[in-house]
Design a protein around this motif. Sequence first.
Motif, mmCIF file in Angstrom:
data_model
loop_
_atom_site.group_PDB
_atom_site.id
_atom_site.type_symbol
_atom_site.label_atom_id
_atom_site.label_comp_id
_atom_site.label_asym_id
_atom_site.label_seq_id
_atom_site.Cartn_x
_atom_site.Cartn_y
_atom_site.Cartn_z
ATOM 1 N N UNK A 68 1.635 -2.780 -4.994
ATOM 2 C CA UNK A 68 0.519 -2.129 -4.325
ATOM 3 C C UNK A 68 0.852 -1.852 -2.864
ATOM 4 N N UNK A 69 1.522 -2.797 -2.214
ATOM 5 C CA UNK A 69 1.874 -2.607 -0.814
ATOM 6 C C UNK A 69 2.866 -1.467 -0.640
ATOM 7 N N UNK A 70 3.798 -1.338 -1.574
ATOM 8 C CA UNK A 70 4.759 -0.234 -1.505
ATOM 9 C C UNK A 70 4.051 1.109 -1.659
ATOM 10 N N UNK A 71 3.058 1.162 -2.552
ATOM 11 C CA UNK A 71 2.312 2.410 -2.734
ATOM 12 C C UNK A 71 1.536 2.763 -1.472
ATOM 13 N N UNK A 72 0.950 1.760 -0.814
ATOM 14 C CA UNK A 72 0.222 2.034 0.429
ATOM 15 C C UNK A 72 1.181 2.518 1.514
ATOM 16 N N UNK A 73 2.368 1.922 1.563
ATOM 17 C CA UNK A 73 3.362 2.336 2.558
ATOM 18 C C UNK A 73 3.751 3.792 2.368
ATOM 19 N N UNK A 74 3.769 4.230 1.111
ATOM 20 C CA UNK A 74 4.113 5.623 0.817
ATOM 21 C C UNK A 74 2.939 6.582 0.994
ATOM 22 N N UNK A 75 1.808 6.044 1.427
ATOM 23 C CA UNK A 75 0.668 6.901 1.761
ATOM 24 C C UNK A 75 -0.380 7.033 0.677
ATOM 25 N N UNK A 76 -0.303 6.253 -0.375
ATOM 26 C CA UNK A 76 -1.293 6.347 -1.449
ATOM 27 C C UNK A 76 -2.628 5.793 -0.964
ATOM 28 N N UNK A 77 -3.734 6.496 -1.219
ATOM 29 C CA UNK A 77 -5.047 5.965 -0.845
ATOM 30 C C UNK A 77 -5.408 4.752 -1.708
ATOM 31 N N UNK A 78 -6.406 3.999 -1.269
ATOM 32 C CA UNK A 78 -6.737 2.744 -1.939
ATOM 33 C C UNK A 78 -7.192 2.962 -3.382
ATOM 34 N N UNK A 79 -7.954 4.043 -3.645
ATOM 35 C CA UNK A 79 -8.415 4.287 -5.008
ATOM 36 C C UNK A 79 -7.248 4.576 -5.946
ATOM 37 N N UNK A 80 -6.222 5.254 -5.426
ATOM 38 C CA UNK A 80 -5.048 5.551 -6.254
ATOM 39 C C UNK A 80 -4.220 4.285 -6.502
ATOM 40 N N UNK A 81 -4.134 3.417 -5.507
ATOM 41 C CA UNK A 81 -3.448 2.137 -5.696
ATOM 42 C C UNK A 81 -4.135 1.335 -6.796
ATOM 43 N N UNK A 82 -5.469 1.346 -6.774
ATOM 44 C CA UNK A 82 -6.231 0.610 -7.781
ATOM 45 C C UNK A 82 -6.007 1.186 -9.190
ATOM 46 N N UNK A 83 -6.143 2.505 -9.320
ATOM 47 C CA UNK A 83 -6.074 3.134 -10.644
ATOM 48 C C UNK A 83 -4.660 3.181 -11.211
ATOM 49 N N UNK A 84 -3.665 3.360 -10.366
ATOM 50 C CA UNK A 84 -2.312 3.579 -10.865
ATOM 51 C C UNK A 84 -1.406 2.354 -10.773
ATOM 52 N N UNK A 85 -1.796 1.369 -9.966
ATOM 53 C CA UNK A 85 -0.949 0.180 -9.804
ATOM 54 C C UNK A 85 -1.667 -1.085 -10.282
#
Length: 217
Positions: free
Chosen positions: A117-134
């Motif tokens: 999840x932290x890697x996805x946030x670092x790459x600019x993913x919004x929180x809702x996308x981190x939740x749904x995809x990770x």
Amino acid sequence: MLTPLWLTLKVALLATLLAGVLGVGLGWWMARRRFAGHAVIDAALVLPMVLPPTVVGYYLIVLVGRQGPLGRWLESSFGITLLFTWQGAVLAAAVVALPLIYKAARAAFEDTDARFAQAARTLGAPEWEVFLRISLPLALRGIGAGLALTFARAMGEFGATLMIAGNLPGRTQTLSVAVYSAVQAGDDPLALRLTLLISAVCIVLLVVASRLLQPRH
């Protein structure tokens, strides 16, 4: 037997959907956040699991009854009354079963590797996308087990349902309430058949939950 069975399945399914949405969302939020009062909120979310169902039912009457704040608003704004309706049974079952899916979802989210999840946030993913995809896909097995237990608990709910929805045959009489009525009426054969039916369904759900909770090899 078919009428209370159908009503019970409908109530349990809708209660599971309602509790599932709230429980998964709250489980993810509580697993990822630490703040003042965190332990108090966690205890409040688990409270319906340890309180007597009649106490939960009384709280709901105070909240959604015609003199309650939410009940008055629903009736004045939308003409909706929850007392002595199957929708009230859904609410009661959802509240009582909520701790099961909340605890399962929170544990599942806490067991996932936060680095993804932290890697996805670092790459600019919004929180809702981190939740749904990770987060959600990684926690899906634990959430599935929690949903199975939630459905089983909603099927067996009695005390809060009886206080909110009453015991109206064909309208609000679920299987557990029908068992109570059959025993009160001295109809032991009917009570036995209803008891065996709900026991069989719950056993199947518990087996499903157990398989989902088994570690993957």
